[in-house]
Write an enzyme that holds these catalytic residues in place. Structure first.
Site, mmCIF file in Angstrom:
data_model
loop_
_atom_site.group_PDB
_atom_site.id
_atom_site.type_symbol
_atom_site.label_atom_id
_atom_site.label_comp_id
_atom_site.label_asym_id
_atom_site.label_seq_id
_atom_site.Cartn_x
_atom_site.Cartn_y
_atom_site.Cartn_z
ATOM 1 N N LYS A 1 1.645 -4.558 9.043
ATOM 2 C CA LYS A 1 2.980 -5.063 8.701
ATOM 3 C C LYS A 1 3.704 -5.642 9.915
ATOM 4 O O LYS A 1 4.623 -6.458 9.756
ATOM 5 C CB LYS A 1 3.828 -3.966 8.074
ATOM 6 C CG LYS A 1 3.151 -3.217 6.941
ATOM 7 C CD LYS A 1 2.624 -4.137 5.848
ATOM 8 C CE LYS A 1 1.995 -3.319 4.728
ATOM 9 N NZ LYS A 1 1.402 -4.158 3.678
ATOM 10 N N TYR B 1 -4.747 3.170 2.384
ATOM 11 C CA TYR B 1 -5.210 1.782 2.463
ATOM 12 C C TYR B 1 -6.561 1.649 3.168
ATOM 13 O O TYR B 1 -7.582 1.418 2.527
ATOM 14 C CB TYR B 1 -4.166 0.914 3.164
ATOM 15 C CG TYR B 1 -2.850 0.846 2.444
ATOM 16 C CD1 TYR B 1 -2.642 -0.045 1.382
ATOM 17 C CD2 TYR B 1 -1.797 1.682 2.794
ATOM 18 C CE1 TYR B 1 -1.436 -0.102 0.712
ATOM 19 C CE2 TYR B 1 -0.584 1.637 2.123
ATOM 20 C CZ TYR B 1 -0.407 0.746 1.085
ATOM 21 O OH TYR B 1 0.783 0.698 0.419
ATOM 22 N N TYR C 1 -2.845 5.283 -6.917
ATOM 23 C CA TYR C 1 -2.365 4.892 -5.593
ATOM 24 C C TYR C 1 -1.994 6.134 -4.776
ATOM 25 O O TYR C 1 -1.328 7.048 -5.278
ATOM 26 C CB TYR C 1 -1.136 3.992 -5.727
ATOM 27 C CG TYR C 1 -0.492 3.649 -4.405
ATOM 28 C CD1 TYR C 1 -0.876 2.515 -3.705
ATOM 29 C CD2 TYR C 1 0.491 4.472 -3.858
ATOM 30 C CE1 TYR C 1 -0.294 2.219 -2.481
ATOM 31 C CE2 TYR C 1 1.072 4.176 -2.641
ATOM 32 C CZ TYR C 1 0.673 3.054 -1.946
ATOM 33 O OH TYR C 1 1.234 2.768 -0.743
#
Length: 349
Positions: free
Chosen positions: A49, A289, A263
């Site tokens: 990010k 992730y 998730y």
């Protein structure tokens, strides 16, 4: 592509390393595996990010914002890096944290990324799962505007055309590194969630005519939805770059067979991948992730999808801080007991 046309700040540690993983490659007995270390971008333990935030935060400052808002899951890597970038620039930061897992574990709810959010001075409020979180974000932005503030709202994952520019830049960087090393990249593999990282890479690599296939290992959405999200954002990013239609729908590939129960819920393959990278290469993955992305890559190697002699680059999107929110998935007590038992048997013999 002339990225200097877009407002950008420079706080990421770039270029990130491109390293060979010889022990992991040997253990799997298939292709040669390399890793692009975007866990080393430097901002609050790093992560993908940070590249996006160089463009997003520049846009926030250009618009005269006094605060940034964003949203993500409880253990959001994006929220943590946004809070750090805001602290670095002297902006307030407010985060909406979505409870996607229903976990009541104190570590999950107060340690890892959550701890770092608050350490960077961010404020936060929670939302239950299932809401339109970007719509919730806009409602909170309206609340700050009504109070006289100038908030800048960043979508989840920083995944819009502004944020995706960070991964257009990564595509340029990766191709340059590969050229300098005479490295032919046969496959680029990464975890894909909010779509911005994969979309930016596809836009950049397509504009460069690099012919590097990109495989996203999905961490949340079903395949059709994930691919459509990535394609829509990649196409919009390419258009913003001035090279519309360079990204083809067939270029967008996501394998969503490794999501598991949901998730943020680690699978046995994810835990194995984290352990292998740590024990064989000294590299920390995360359980949401990069761990699932690596689990997909490892399984596909075992199934023969990637061939011996090919070269894979795994893009490490960072997130190791989240490990401290998931301590209970690793039973090191059992490992210690097993080692003790083996030692006792050796002594008895």
């Amino acid at each position: 592509m002339h990225l200097s046309r877009f407002p950008r700040l420079h706080f990421a540690h770039l270029p990130t390393p491109l390293e060979k993983l010889p022990r992991l490659s040997e253990a799997l007995g298939g292709p040669e595996i390399w890793i692009k270390r975007d866990d080393c971008t430097g901002l609050s333990t790093g992560g993908n990010k940070t590249r996006k935030l160089e463009f997003l935060m520049a846009e926030a400052l250009a618009q005269g914002a006094d605060r940034v808002l964003t949203q993500g899951a409880t253990q959001s890597n994006h929220a943590r890096q946004t809070a750090a970038a805001a602290a670095k620039l002297g902006l307030a930061c407010h985060i909406l944290l979505e409870d996607r897992t229903g976990s009541t574990d104190p570590d999950y709810n107060a340690n890892g990324n959550v701890l770092l959010d608050f350490l960077h001075g961010a404020t936060a409020e929670k939302r239950p799962s299932g809401l339109d979180m970007n719509q919730e974000l806009e409602r909170v932005a309206d609340r700050f505007r009504a109070a006289g503030g100038k908030p800048y709202a960043i979508p989840g994952g920083g995944s819009n055309t502004t944020g995706a520019l960070g991964y257009v830049n990564c595509a340029l960087e990766l191709v340059s590194q590969a050229n300098d090393r005479d490295l032919v990249i046969d496959h680029l593999v990464l975890a894909t969630g909010s779509a911005g990282t994969q979309a930016g890479l596809l836009a950049g690599l397509s504009a460069l005519n690099a012919h590097i296939p990109v495989l996203g290992i999905g961490v949340r959405a079903p395949k059709e939805k994930q691919e459509e999200n990535v394609f829509r954002l990649a196409a919009a990013t390419a258009e913003r770059l001035g090279c519309p239609e360079v990204v083809k729908r067939a270029d967008v590939v996501a394998d969503c067979n490794y999501v598991g129960p949901g998730y943020g819920m680690p699978t046995p393959g994810c835990i194995e991948a984290i352990t292998m990278f740590a024990e064989l290469e000294g590299i920390l993955l995360d359980p949401v992730y990069s761990g699932k992305g690596a689990a997909g890559m490892i399984n596909l190697i075992r199934e023969g999808h990637f061939k011996r002699g090919e070269r894979i680059v795994f893009l490490h999107t960072g997130g190791s801080a989240a490990l401290f929110g998931y301590t209970k998935i690793f039973d090191f007590g059992e490992r210690t007991r097993s080692l003790a038992a083996k030692a006792q048997r050796r002594e008895a013999a």
